[in-house]
Design an enzyme around this catalytic site. Structure first.
Site, PDB file in Angstrom:
ATOM      1  N   TYR A 112      -5.849  23.150  22.691  1.00 19.81           N
ATOM      2  CA  TYR A 112      -5.118  23.353  21.427  1.00 19.81           C
ATOM      3  C   TYR A 112      -3.832  22.508  21.406  1.00 19.81           C
ATOM      4  O   TYR A 112      -3.539  21.823  20.428  1.00 19.81           O
ATOM      5  CB  TYR A 112      -4.814  24.842  21.306  1.00 19.81           C
TER       6      TYR A 112
ATOM      7  N   LYS B 228      -2.832  19.491  18.868  1.00 22.99           N
ATOM      8  CA  LYS B 228      -1.636  19.583  18.023  1.00 22.99           C
ATOM      9  C   LYS B 228      -0.638  18.464  18.350  1.00 22.99           C
ATOM     10  O   LYS B 228       0.028  17.944  17.457  1.00 22.99           O
ATOM     11  CB  LYS B 228      -0.993  20.960  18.162  1.00 22.99           C
TER      12      LYS B 228
HETATM   13  P1  NAI Z   1      -6.257  31.821  10.636  1.00 19.90           P
HETATM   14  O1  NAI Z   1      -7.234  31.927  11.747  1.00 19.90           O
HETATM   15  O2  NAI Z   1      -5.720  33.056  10.027  1.00 19.90           O
HETATM   16  O3  NAI Z   1      -6.856  30.900   9.459  1.00 19.90           O
HETATM   17  C1  NAI Z   1      -7.455  29.667   9.761  1.00 19.90           C
HETATM   18  C2  NAI Z   1      -8.082  29.092   8.522  1.00 19.90           C
HETATM   19  O4  NAI Z   1      -8.790  27.891   8.892  1.00 19.90           O
HETATM   20  C3  NAI Z   1      -9.118  30.028   7.915  1.00 19.90           C
HETATM   21  O5  NAI Z   1      -9.125  29.835   6.508  1.00 19.90           O
HETATM   22  C4  NAI Z   1     -10.431  29.512   8.507  1.00 19.90           C
HETATM   23  O6  NAI Z   1     -11.551  29.835   7.722  1.00 19.90           O
HETATM   24  C5  NAI Z   1     -10.146  28.005   8.492  1.00 19.90           C
HETATM   25  N1  NAI Z   1     -11.006  27.275   9.403  1.00 19.90           N
HETATM   26  C6  NAI Z   1     -11.136  27.444  10.746  1.00 19.90           C
HETATM   27  N2  NAI Z   1     -12.069  26.607  11.225  1.00 19.90           N
HETATM   28  C7  NAI Z   1     -12.535  25.890  10.163  1.00 19.90           C
HETATM   29  C8  NAI Z   1     -13.498  24.867  10.021  1.00 19.90           C
HETATM   30  N3  NAI Z   1     -14.219  24.425  11.054  1.00 19.90           N
HETATM   31  N4  NAI Z   1     -13.723  24.359   8.790  1.00 19.90           N
HETATM   32  C9  NAI Z   1     -13.029  24.803   7.715  1.00 19.90           C
HETATM   33  N5  NAI Z   1     -12.093  25.769   7.793  1.00 19.90           N
HETATM   34  C10 NAI Z   1     -11.849  26.306   9.008  1.00 19.90           C
HETATM   35  O7  NAI Z   1      -5.084  30.894  11.208  1.00 19.90           O
HETATM   36  P2  NAI Z   1      -3.536  30.771  10.806  1.00 19.90           P
HETATM   37  O8  NAI Z   1      -2.754  31.576  11.757  1.00 19.90           O
HETATM   38  O9  NAI Z   1      -3.361  30.966   9.359  1.00 19.90           O
HETATM   39  O10 NAI Z   1      -3.278  29.250  11.201  1.00 19.90           O
HETATM   40  C11 NAI Z   1      -3.306  28.180  10.271  1.00 19.90           C
HETATM   41  C12 NAI Z   1      -2.853  26.913  10.974  1.00 19.90           C
HETATM   42  O11 NAI Z   1      -1.568  27.124  11.538  1.00 19.90           O
HETATM   43  C13 NAI Z   1      -3.768  26.495  12.119  1.00 19.90           C
HETATM   44  O12 NAI Z   1      -3.877  25.101  12.141  1.00 19.90           O
HETATM   45  C14 NAI Z   1      -3.028  26.993  13.330  1.00 19.90           C
HETATM   46  O13 NAI Z   1      -3.353  26.247  14.482  1.00 19.90           O
HETATM   47  C15 NAI Z   1      -1.594  26.791  12.911  1.00 19.90           C
HETATM   48  N6  NAI Z   1      -0.639  27.605  13.637  1.00 19.90           N
HETATM   49  C16 NAI Z   1      -0.670  28.989  13.540  1.00 19.90           C
HETATM   50  C17 NAI Z   1       0.248  29.721  14.256  1.00 19.90           C
HETATM   51  C18 NAI Z   1       0.316  31.205  14.172  1.00 19.90           C
HETATM   52  O14 NAI Z   1       1.153  31.781  14.875  1.00 19.90           O
HETATM   53  N7  NAI Z   1      -0.481  31.872  13.357  1.00 19.90           N
HETATM   54  C19 NAI Z   1       1.241  29.079  15.142  1.00 19.90           C
HETATM   55  C20 NAI Z   1       1.159  27.665  15.168  1.00 19.90           C
HETATM   56  C21 NAI Z   1       0.248  26.965  14.437  1.00 19.90           C
END
Ligand code: NAI
Length: 253
Positions: free
Chosen positions: A160, A164
């Site tokens: 990851y 990133k």
């Molecule tokens: P989440 O798991 O709640 O949502 C992820 C979204 O991406 C969902 O809509 C899912 O359906 C979509 N997704 C996943 N794989 C996919 C694929 N192969 N094709 C199309 N859509 C896909 O995650 P969250 O927490 O909202 O994270 C969003 C972004 O923020 C991610 O890139 C994550 O790495 C990043 N992030 C999140 C953090 C956190 O603390 N929640 C911290 C740092 C970064």
């Protein structure tokens, strides 16, 4: 409204990947609220349709595109067809992301490759597809959602963090390639944000994490959406090639 072109020009068109929930949903609602048509991308149509309904109930405009971001061909085709159907593409937010955490000694090749494909390669594919329509209008905002793990590392997240961190190098390179065409490329790196992705963490770990933050609270999805709104705005045209850590003071870098 910051995201609407001046002088009665057509409304801006934004693509948000991973828009079905969490941070991506908040970003989509924020951009729609500032006047953009938002093309919502994620794996399945059902949850995206709910987000579209929320946007439409508030008087906004959105479209639903069920695509697996790991399918490069379909992802590129989808972005190209959004740009052609809407007649423009102004803002791309690469937010879809996954984790497959494990200590390096136990991490499989498959888990490494899967995370790189979704969190890094798909973002490149989407950027490449978006650049041409943005160049046509000599205006664009590309925002890649990174992570503080990619800036300072995190045990159990070699895959990851590599993806990133890769986004940062990729974004800086693209920023240099296309800055002269009015297109900015930046990374927003969230710290710990309360979403489904982080819901599994035990309460004692959350308490420890909070204690290490300058602002003494975990992040909300809106904290990231507001940062995206600024970086996507008309007024942010002089900000490019940056990695903005929105992390409550976790890294301060
Ligand atoms: P989440 O798991 O709640 O949502 C992820 C979204 O991406 C969902 O809509 C899912 O359906 C979509 N997704 C996943 N794989 C996919 C694929 N192969 N094709 C199309 N859509 C896909 O995650 P969250 O927490 O909202 O994270 C969003 C972004 O923020 C991610 O890139 C994550 O790495 C990043 N992030 C999140 C953090 C956190 O603390 N929640 C911290 C740092 C970064």
């Amino acid at each position: 409204m910051a995201d609407t072109p001046a002088n009665n020009a057509p409304r801006r068109v934004a693509v948000v990947t991973g828009a079905s929930r969490g941070i991506g949903k908040a970003i989509a609602l924020q951009l729609a609220g500032s006047g953009c048509h938002v093309a919502l991308i994620s794996r399945s149509a059902g949850p995206l349709s709910e987000v579209r309904s929320l946007i439409e109930e508030a008087g906004g405009s959105a479209s639903v595109h069920a695509v697996d971001a790991a399918d490069s061909g379909r992802l590129a085709e989808t972005i190209e067809s959004i740009a052609s159907d809407q007649g423009r593409l102004d803002i791309l937010v690469n937010n879809a992301g996954i984790t497959r955490d494990n200590l390096a000694l136990r991490m499989s090749d498959e888990d490494f490759d899967t995370v790189i494909n979704v969190n890094l390669k798909a973002c490149f594919v989407a950027c490449r597809a978006a650049i041409r329509p943005m160049m046509k209008n000599k205006w664009g905002r590309i925002i890649n959602i990174g992570s503080t793990s990619g800036v300072v590392g995190n045990p159990g997240q070699a895959n990851y963090a590599a993806a990133k961190a890769g986004l940062v190098g990729m974004s800086k390179s693209l920023a240099r390639e296309i800055g002269g065409k009015g297109i900015t490329v930046n990374v927003i790196a969230p710290g710990f944000i309360e979403t489904d992705m982080t819901a599994g963490l035990p309460e004692n770990i959350k308490t420890q994490l909070t204690a290490n933050l300058a602002v003494k609270r975990l992040g909300a999805v809106e904290d990231i959406a507001h940062a995206v709104a600024y970086v996507a705005s008309e007024g942010a045209g002089y900000l490019t090639g940056q990695c903005l850590c929105v992390d409550g003071g976790l890294t301060m870098c």
